[in-house]
Enzyme design. Structure first.
Site, PDB file in Angstrom:
ATOM      1  N   CYS A   1     -41.842  84.472 -75.458  1.00  0.00           N
ATOM      2  CA  CYS A   1     -43.173  84.349 -74.862  1.00  0.00           C
ATOM      3  C   CYS A   1     -44.102  85.454 -75.353  1.00  0.00           C
ATOM      4  CB  CYS A   1     -43.069  84.396 -73.349  1.00  0.00           C
ATOM      5  SG  CYS A   1     -42.169  85.841 -72.776  1.00  0.00           S
TER       6      CYS A   1
ATOM      7  N   GLU B   1     -45.500  82.831 -65.041  1.00  0.00           N
ATOM      8  CA  GLU B   1     -45.464  83.456 -66.363  1.00  0.00           C
ATOM      9  C   GLU B   1     -45.479  82.310 -67.355  1.00  0.00           C
ATOM     10  OE1 GLU B   1     -45.585  86.560 -66.940  1.00  0.00           O
ATOM     11  OE2 GLU B   1     -45.078  87.438 -65.014  1.00  0.00           O
TER      12      GLU B   1
HETATM   13  P1  NAP Z   1     -41.043  74.264 -69.437  1.00  0.00           P
HETATM   14  O1  NAP Z   1     -40.761  72.966 -70.089  1.00  0.00           O
HETATM   15  O2  NAP Z   1     -42.314  74.422 -68.715  1.00  0.00           O
HETATM   16  O3  NAP Z   1     -39.807  74.495 -68.464  1.00  0.00           O
HETATM   17  C1  NAP Z   1     -39.669  75.686 -67.742  1.00  0.00           C
HETATM   18  C2  NAP Z   1     -38.847  75.465 -66.507  1.00  0.00           C
HETATM   19  O4  NAP Z   1     -39.553  74.610 -65.622  1.00  0.00           O
HETATM   20  C3  NAP Z   1     -37.498  74.778 -66.765  1.00  0.00           C
HETATM   21  O5  NAP Z   1     -36.524  75.336 -65.928  1.00  0.00           O
HETATM   22  C4  NAP Z   1     -37.783  73.345 -66.381  1.00  0.00           C
HETATM   23  O6  NAP Z   1     -36.628  72.639 -65.978  1.00  0.00           O
HETATM   24  C5  NAP Z   1     -38.707  73.547 -65.211  1.00  0.00           C
HETATM   25  N1  NAP Z   1     -39.524  72.395 -64.873  1.00  0.00           N
HETATM   26  C6  NAP Z   1     -40.011  71.442 -65.718  1.00  0.00           C
HETATM   27  N2  NAP Z   1     -40.731  70.550 -65.014  1.00  0.00           N
HETATM   28  C7  NAP Z   1     -40.696  70.956 -63.710  1.00  0.00           C
HETATM   29  C8  NAP Z   1     -41.231  70.446 -62.503  1.00  0.00           C
HETATM   30  N3  NAP Z   1     -41.958  69.346 -62.501  1.00  0.00           N
HETATM   31  N4  NAP Z   1     -40.980  71.115 -61.360  1.00  0.00           N
HETATM   32  C9  NAP Z   1     -40.240  72.244 -61.350  1.00  0.00           C
HETATM   33  N5  NAP Z   1     -39.692  72.766 -62.471  1.00  0.00           N
HETATM   34  C10 NAP Z   1     -39.929  72.131 -63.630  1.00  0.00           C
HETATM   35  O7  NAP Z   1     -40.937  75.469 -70.476  1.00  0.00           O
HETATM   36  P2  NAP Z   1     -39.815  75.758 -71.548  1.00  0.00           P
HETATM   37  O8  NAP Z   1     -39.953  74.734 -72.601  1.00  0.00           O
HETATM   38  O9  NAP Z   1     -38.477  75.929 -70.889  1.00  0.00           O
HETATM   39  O10 NAP Z   1     -40.222  77.198 -72.077  1.00  0.00           O
HETATM   40  C11 NAP Z   1     -41.107  77.423 -73.118  1.00  0.00           C
HETATM   41  C12 NAP Z   1     -42.428  77.925 -72.593  1.00  0.00           C
HETATM   42  O11 NAP Z   1     -42.218  78.989 -71.694  1.00  0.00           O
HETATM   43  C13 NAP Z   1     -43.314  78.472 -73.673  1.00  0.00           C
HETATM   44  O12 NAP Z   1     -44.603  77.961 -73.529  1.00  0.00           O
HETATM   45  C14 NAP Z   1     -43.314  79.966 -73.453  1.00  0.00           C
HETATM   46  O13 NAP Z   1     -44.494  80.613 -73.856  1.00  0.00           O
HETATM   47  C15 NAP Z   1     -43.110  80.062 -71.995  1.00  0.00           C
HETATM   48  N6  NAP Z   1     -42.449  81.318 -71.642  1.00  0.00           N
HETATM   49  C16 NAP Z   1     -43.176  82.273 -70.983  1.00  0.00           C
HETATM   50  C17 NAP Z   1     -42.578  83.474 -70.628  1.00  0.00           C
HETATM   51  C18 NAP Z   1     -43.328  84.543 -69.900  1.00  0.00           C
HETATM   52  O14 NAP Z   1     -42.717  85.487 -69.405  1.00  0.00           O
HETATM   53  N7  NAP Z   1     -44.634  84.481 -69.788  1.00  0.00           N
HETATM   54  C19 NAP Z   1     -41.230  83.699 -70.937  1.00  0.00           C
HETATM   55  C20 NAP Z   1     -40.540  82.712 -71.610  1.00  0.00           C
HETATM   56  C21 NAP Z   1     -41.164  81.523 -71.952  1.00  0.00           C
HETATM   57  P3  NAP Z   1     -35.839  71.655 -66.960  1.00  0.00           P
HETATM   58  O15 NAP Z   1     -35.406  72.467 -68.118  1.00  0.00           O
HETATM   59  O16 NAP Z   1     -34.734  71.176 -66.126  1.00  0.00           O
HETATM   60  O17 NAP Z   1     -36.824  70.588 -67.360  1.00  0.00           O
END
Ligand code: NAP
Length: 515
Positions: free
Chosen positions: A294, A255
């Site tokens: 999101c 997602e």
């Molecule tokens: P993110 O930086 O991609 O992080 C998401 C999750 O992935 C966090 O738990 C992060 O952990 C983890 N992560 C980061 N690098 C990783 C790796 N190399 N391996 C495994 N896990 C890893 O996103 P965010 O900043 O938290 O969220 C914002 C984004 O999420 C926005 O773009 C938004 O559109 C999207 N979003 C989508 C939905 C949906 O349902 N489609 C819902 C909510 C948000 P750490 O925090 O420990 O780095």
């Protein structure tokens, strides 16, 4: 300072090394620290598979549903302290945090109710039995539980709801869960994990929580597991290409971000109920959780003759929004959740401004507590606007995860449909109209590029939750840049966590087996 530990292999453990520091984004004060360095994640997954899996699979769907309801009640009982975590560590207003916490309990409740309708046996039927060749030879499809773990990696914006929407589906399917909240806002998720673990509502081994970076977690998943990720497109793309995930064909549900569109029909007159519903939906998505949803509307398509009226109505509402530390009375919109997220918002806005002019920008004066002037990761709302039928490549490709949206006037509906689809696949598109001919054409034109369509009309004005709310009975997910995934949707969300098997043989024997 509070140290957030992880709950792995049935016990609380702390990582080593330099911890990540969690802050209050309204004041920049440190509130907790956490580390996942040195934790044995391979053993944690094995424990969940070997201890949690059999215990959960021993329960019927109805018994699992009863546990989901107990968890929903538990969250409701501890609602206030969970909301407080959102205020302190995620920059949530009380309303924002309630939305998250209540979303978690409502989703668990919805799946508890669904469980009551499921069969008494261990499998779920998938469609009707089929005859193959002769009357004696038959086939039927069933969903059977997996013998792995649901590995859930969540985004920072919904620490409670995000965790429970994945977990509810997995637990009901019979799959133990190892959840990993985003580090920056992990305080609420960690408290929730403490509550779940202490409650002993779930069998031992069916719930684990990794607090802190993912470390080598995904190097230990295999073909039995389901990885569900919510977050940015970049991280989603990185996870997809992990050799280990690819070579073992690990089930992966992504997602990711989405340039959700809202389309106003040419029939909608300023001052009408449908017009007000549209403006209210756009305004809510710009300011709720400071635009960090999101599903928030990022692109607003309006007939060119309605542009001035829409802009004026939105600006009037935005001007009355008090921004600042949610702990200060009267504040209606809080900060961005972290320094890095604020940096990303600002860099995204710079890109959008290459295509669109600023129609309105809020004042950069934020209400803070005494002694915290100049602190906090605040962003004033920004309303952007393009020329009619503008090419605007950045507007169709850059997600600003904050309080901003872009008005895109269109000359003809066909131009708007094509432009909506330039978002490359979205979670949700809303269409506001009372003209059935336009509605039918618009739905047929944009449906295939989205996971959900929200149809706003005067018939639903007043009582609707808005396009930005993901509901348990309806699919949440979308094609293309939205990740290509699918969560929730009632039973659809459960069967993602199971294996479909075709049984082929003597008809009455299959009937007996599938009971
Ligand atoms: P993110 O930086 O991609 O992080 C998401 C999750 O992935 C966090 O738990 C992060 O952990 C983890 N992560 C980061 N690098 C990783 C790796 N190399 N391996 C495994 N896990 C890893 O996103 P965010 O900043 O938290 O969220 C914002 C984004 O999420 C926005 O773009 C938004 O559109 C999207 N979003 C989508 C939905 C949906 O349902 N489609 C819902 C909510 C948000 P750490 O925090 O420990 O780095």
């Amino acid at each position: 300072m509070k140290t957030l530990r992880s709950f792995l292999s049935g016990e609380w453990v702390a990582g080593t090394g330099k911890p990540a520091v969690l802050v209050n984004p309204a004041t920049e004060e440190a509130v907790a620290e956490t580390s996942s360095e040195g934790l044995d994640l391979k053993a944690a997954l094995a424990y969940a598979r070997d201890v949690g899996g059999p215990a959960l699979r021993d329960l019927s769907f109805a018994e699992r549903g009863e546990r989901l309801q107990s968890l929903a009640d538990l969250i409701h009982e501890h609602r206030d302290e969970l909301i407080e975590c959102g205020l302190v560590n995620a920059g949530n207003t009380r309303g924002d945090a309630k939305f998250d916490v209540d979303g978690a309990s409502a989703t668990l409740h919805a799946y508890a109710e669904l469980a009551k309708t499921l069969p008494a046996g261990p499998w779920l039927p998938d469609g009707e039995p089929v005859e193959i060749g002769s009357k004696r030879l038959a086939g039927r499809h069933v969903f059977v539980p997996l013998e792995g773990v649901g590995v859930h990696i969540n985004a920072f914006n919904f620490p409670a709801w995000g965790m429970m929407e994945k977990a509810a589906c997995a637990w009901l399917a019979g799959l133990p869960v190892l959840t990993k909240p985003a580090t920056a806002t992990a305080l609420m998720a960690h408290r929730l994990a403490e509550l779940v673990a202490e409650s002993e509502i779930l069998p031992v081994g069916t719930f684990s929580c990794l607090t802190g970076p993912a470390a080598d977690l995904l190097d230990h998943v295999d073909e039995r597991d389901v990885v569900a990720f919510t977050g940015s497109n970049d991280t989603g793309a990185w996870i997809r290409q992990i050799e280990h995930v690819r070579s073992k064909s690990v089930r992966l549900n992504v997602e990711a971000d989405s340039l959700n569109a809202a389309l106003l029909g040419p029939d909608v007159e300023p001052g009408s109920e449908t017009f007000d519903l549209f403006v209210g939906d756009v305004y809510r998505d710009m300011t709720q959780k400071a635009g960090q949803k999101c599903t928030a509307i990022r692109r607003v398509f309006v007939p060119e003759g309605r542009l001035d009226a829409i802009r004026e109505a939105l600006v009037e509402r935005l001007e009355g929004t008090v921004i600042g530390d949610p702990a200060v009375d009267g504040v209606r919109m809080g900060p961005i959740a972290s320094a890095s997220a604020l940096k990303a918002v600002r860099s995204g806005l710079e890109k959008l401004e290459q295509d669109a002019k600023v129609a309105w920008r809020g004042e950069e004066s934020f209400k803070t507590r005494d002694g915290f002037e100049g602190k906090g990761f605040f962003q004033a709302p920004v309303l952007l606007e393009t020329a009619t039928d503008a090419d605007a490549p950045h507007v169709h490709s850059v997600e600003v995860f904050g309080p901003s949206t872009t008005l895109l006037p269109y000359s003809a509906p066909t131009a708007a449909y094509a432009a909506v689809k330039r978002g490359g696949g979205g979670l949700v598109c809303s269409i506001h109209t009372d003209d059935r001919t336009f509605l039918q054409e618009a739905v047929r034109s944009v449906a295939s590029a989205h996971g959900r369509l929200y149809l706003g009309s005067k018939k639903m004005a007043g009582g609707a939750p808005g396009p930005g709310t993901a509901l348990a009975p309806l699919q949440h997910g979308g094609p293309g840049r939205a990740g290509g995934g699918s969560e929730l949707g009632g039973l659809r969300g459960v069967v993602h966590n199971m294996q479909r098997v075709a049984l082929q043989g003597y008809g009455p024997l299959l009937d007996w087996l599938a009971k």
